[in-house]
Design a protein around this motif. Structure first.
Motif: not given
Ligand SMILES: O=C(O)C(=O)C[C@]1(C(=O)O)C=C[C@@H](O)C=C1
Length: 252
Positions: A157, A185-186, A236, A243
């Motif tokens: 990702v 990235l959120t 998550m 990430e």
């Protein structure tokens, strides 16, 4: 945007969606069994001359066999006991390398193991006994591997997000600014959708199926509310942690 390796954020998200099925089915299977304390506690080991818990030993030895046959040649696979794994007998695969080489140094399976045993298992099973401990350990390993694959998929990702917007990510990477990376990235709306979808999947996949009543009496093999909790509190956040760790190394 599609990159030379063919990856897009959409294709990666589709893989995460499919992996939800694997995780939920493996948890439904695991919920059939109790939590057997002797399986997880190294002090209760019944194996003469062997240290560590029964689960640790079964996982370590299973991983050694799978390493020999090439499992860990794939960058989405991470061993729980990566030290001293045997070399692969299988020739290296010819898939193009998508990730930055520094990705190999990121393995958060210790955290995933701890979360699974101490937080998640008590939400889907209660203490008890079942004769075939190895069968329960095999079910634990299925869950652990599915969760590990999903969480470490964060590397892919992050790679796609970086390629899509390197000019936005690069300054935060150079400044080693974890908070800025986390913000970039959120996607809160995506996270909300994921939580709703996994709850619905648990309801659908976990229902009793019989020939007289399609709705299955509303009974469910796993409490569906565990899923948004698992994803919202651990899956998550840990994916995002991977990430960030990946992005911090992306310009090395
Ligand atoms: O879909 C993404 O963009 C991801 O980074 C994956 C993920 C997830 O773990 O499901 C993580 C962070 C985002 O806020 C949304 C979802």
């Amino acid at each position: 945007m599609a990159h030379s390796d063919g990856l897009t954020l959409e294709s990666i998200r589709n893989s995460l969606i499919r992996q939800e099925d694997t995780i939920i089915f493996s948890l439904i299977e695991r919920a059939k069994y109790p939590i057997i304390p002797q399986l997880y506690d190294s002090r209760c080991s019944v194996l003469p001359g062997i240290s560590g818990s029964l689960l640790e030993n079964i996982v370590r030895e299973t991983e050694a066999i799978q390493a020999k046959y090439g499992r860990y040649q794939f960058p989405e696979e991470h061993a729980f006991f990566p030290d001293n794994l045997p070399d692969s007998l299988v020739p290296p695969n010819s898939h193009p390398q998508v990730l930055h080489p520094a990705a190999a140094s990121i393995n958060i399976n210790k955290t995933i193991w701890d979360m699974y045993i101490n937080k998640l298992l008590p939400l889907i099973a209660s203490k008890g006994d079942y004769e075939n401990h190895t069968c329960v350990a095999a079910s634990d390993l299925e869950c652990l591997q599915a969760l590990s694959r999903r969480i470490h998929y964060g590397k892919f990702v992050a790679e796609v997000k970086f390629k899509d917007a390197s000019e936005e990510y690069s300054p935060a990477i150079q400044a080693k600014d974890r908070d800025a990376l986390m913000k970039l990235l959120t996607f809160e709306s995506v996270e909300e959708m994921v939580k709703k979808r996994v709850e619905k999947k648990a309801k659908v996949f976990g229902q009793e199926v019989n020939l007289t009543n399609d709705a299955g009496n509303g009974k469910c093999k796993i409490d569906p509310s565990v899923l948004p909790c698992l994803y919202g509190e651990w899956v998550m956040p840990l994916t995002k942690h991977v990430e960030v760790e990946y992005l911090l190394r992306r310009l090395d």
